[in-house]
Design an enzyme around this catalytic site. Sequence first.
Site, mmCIF file in Angstrom:
data_model
loop_
_atom_site.group_PDB
_atom_site.id
_atom_site.type_symbol
_atom_site.label_atom_id
_atom_site.label_comp_id
_atom_site.label_asym_id
_atom_site.label_seq_id
_atom_site.Cartn_x
_atom_site.Cartn_y
_atom_site.Cartn_z
ATOM 1 N N ASP A 1 9.203 2.822 -1.148
ATOM 2 C CA ASP A 1 7.841 2.377 -1.465
ATOM 3 C C ASP A 1 6.799 3.449 -1.140
ATOM 4 O OD1 ASP A 1 5.909 0.623 -2.353
ATOM 5 O OD2 ASP A 1 5.709 -0.405 -0.436
ATOM 6 N N TRP B 1 0.986 7.787 -2.959
ATOM 7 C CA TRP B 1 1.179 9.232 -2.733
ATOM 8 C C TRP B 1 0.507 10.012 -3.862
ATOM 9 C CZ3 TRP B 1 3.375 13.252 -5.455
ATOM 10 C CH2 TRP B 1 3.726 14.402 -4.734
ATOM 11 N N HIS C 1 6.377 8.801 -8.756
ATOM 12 C CA HIS C 1 7.777 8.398 -8.942
ATOM 13 C C HIS C 1 8.681 9.635 -9.091
ATOM 14 C CE1 HIS C 1 6.597 4.311 -8.949
ATOM 15 N NE2 HIS C 1 5.955 4.363 -10.102
ATOM 16 N N ASN D 1 9.392 -5.550 -11.455
ATOM 17 C CA ASN D 1 8.700 -4.307 -11.832
ATOM 18 C C ASN D 1 8.434 -4.182 -13.339
ATOM 19 O OD1 ASN D 1 10.262 -2.266 -9.230
ATOM 20 N ND2 ASN D 1 8.254 -3.253 -9.253
ATOM 21 N N LEU E 1 10.459 -7.767 2.741
ATOM 22 C CA LEU E 1 11.706 -7.414 2.050
ATOM 23 C C LEU E 1 11.540 -7.299 0.544
ATOM 24 C CD1 LEU E 1 14.484 -9.477 3.883
ATOM 25 C CD2 LEU E 1 14.038 -7.036 4.030
HETATM 26 C C1 FPP Z 1 7.739 1.685 -5.308
HETATM 27 O O1 FPP Z 1 6.552 2.429 -5.069
HETATM 28 C C2 FPP Z 1 8.641 2.476 -6.147
HETATM 29 C C3 FPP Z 1 9.175 2.058 -7.327
HETATM 30 C C4 FPP Z 1 8.896 0.719 -7.901
HETATM 31 C C5 FPP Z 1 10.028 2.947 -8.145
HETATM 32 C C6 FPP Z 1 11.014 3.795 -7.383
HETATM 33 C C7 FPP Z 1 11.605 4.756 -8.314
HETATM 34 C C8 FPP Z 1 11.939 6.033 -8.022
HETATM 35 C C9 FPP Z 1 11.858 6.610 -6.653
HETATM 36 C C10 FPP Z 1 12.409 6.966 -9.084
HETATM 37 C C11 FPP Z 1 13.670 6.628 -9.829
HETATM 38 C C12 FPP Z 1 14.847 6.405 -8.990
HETATM 39 C C13 FPP Z 1 15.993 7.114 -8.987
HETATM 40 C C14 FPP Z 1 17.138 6.527 -8.234
HETATM 41 C C15 FPP Z 1 16.198 8.411 -9.644
HETATM 42 P P1 FPP Z 1 5.185 1.896 -5.679
HETATM 43 O O2 FPP Z 1 5.045 2.395 -7.063
HETATM 44 O O3 FPP Z 1 5.119 0.399 -5.552
HETATM 45 O O4 FPP Z 1 4.143 2.594 -4.733
HETATM 46 P P2 FPP Z 1 2.738 1.995 -4.263
HETATM 47 O O5 FPP Z 1 3.032 0.797 -3.398
HETATM 48 O O6 FPP Z 1 2.148 3.128 -3.487
HETATM 49 O O7 FPP Z 1 1.968 1.658 -5.505
#
Ligand code: FPP
Length: 237
Positions: free
Chosen positions: A24, A29, A41, A72, A192
């Site tokens: 997360d 970031w 991402h 998502n 969670l």
């Molecule tokens: C949550 O942060 C992150 C996600 C919903 C996506 C995670 C995906 C990746 C790290 C890339 C693809 C994965 C692989 C395995 C190659 P958020 O977007 O909710 O962050 P925020 O809370 O700061 O908005």
Amino acid sequence: MLFGKKKAAPERGEPPAHIAIIMDGNGRWAKKRGLPRTAGHAAGAETFRRIATYCKDIGVQYLTVYAFSTENWKRPKEEVEAIMGLLDKYLREAIDQMERDRVKMKFFGDTSVLSPELRALIARTDEISTHFEGCQVNICVNYGGRDELMRAARLWSERGFEGGEQGLSDCLYSAGIPDPDLLIRPGGEQRLSNFLLWQAAYAELYFTDTLWPDFTNAELDAAIAEYNRRSRRFGGI
Ligand code: FPP
């Protein structure tokens, strides 16, 4: 006080067999840097790659990461496509390296709705993973803990509700894999979010404000050190 000396790395101790991570903080970031969320991402995918390698190097047997939840899909189309694109890129690169690096891969979630290209890549990584033993990375895509339990309940009913708790566990995506010992959530939230609801019953939880793209190997060491200081009683005394 010894000046000029680096602060000693925390004594990590033995790593747990299974670490689970909610990746997360990618969006925040990016925002902090004036970048689009998709750049967060992309940075998060690089952190995942580095942490997966580090886990393998220090002897973690299973790493389970939350890449994309059943919720998502509510995100803007462009963001969903960017995450799927990163997954595609990662899998194409992993296919050439996983056998050499001895990293197996498994997907948790309903992958039937993913693009035919992604499904083909997943089938390929599944197939390669059968050829050798090694650290196993479970990537949760279109995954939700409640959805997993609903599916498991249906399957378990077809099996006549046999085997008690173990019988239900055997119907989950994680069948045959030990429960996570340590569950890490960077990004400052302490929940969670529908991740491994059944499997995390006795996991030690570790929360940090660090945003996922900034999560370092040293911070993983710190989480493992903290895990090793905890007393796990599994309901006993
Ligand atoms: C949550 O942060 C992150 C996600 C919903 C996506 C995670 C995906 C990746 C790290 C890339 C693809 C994965 C692989 C395995 C190659 P958020 O977007 O909710 O962050 P925020 O809370 O700061 O908005």
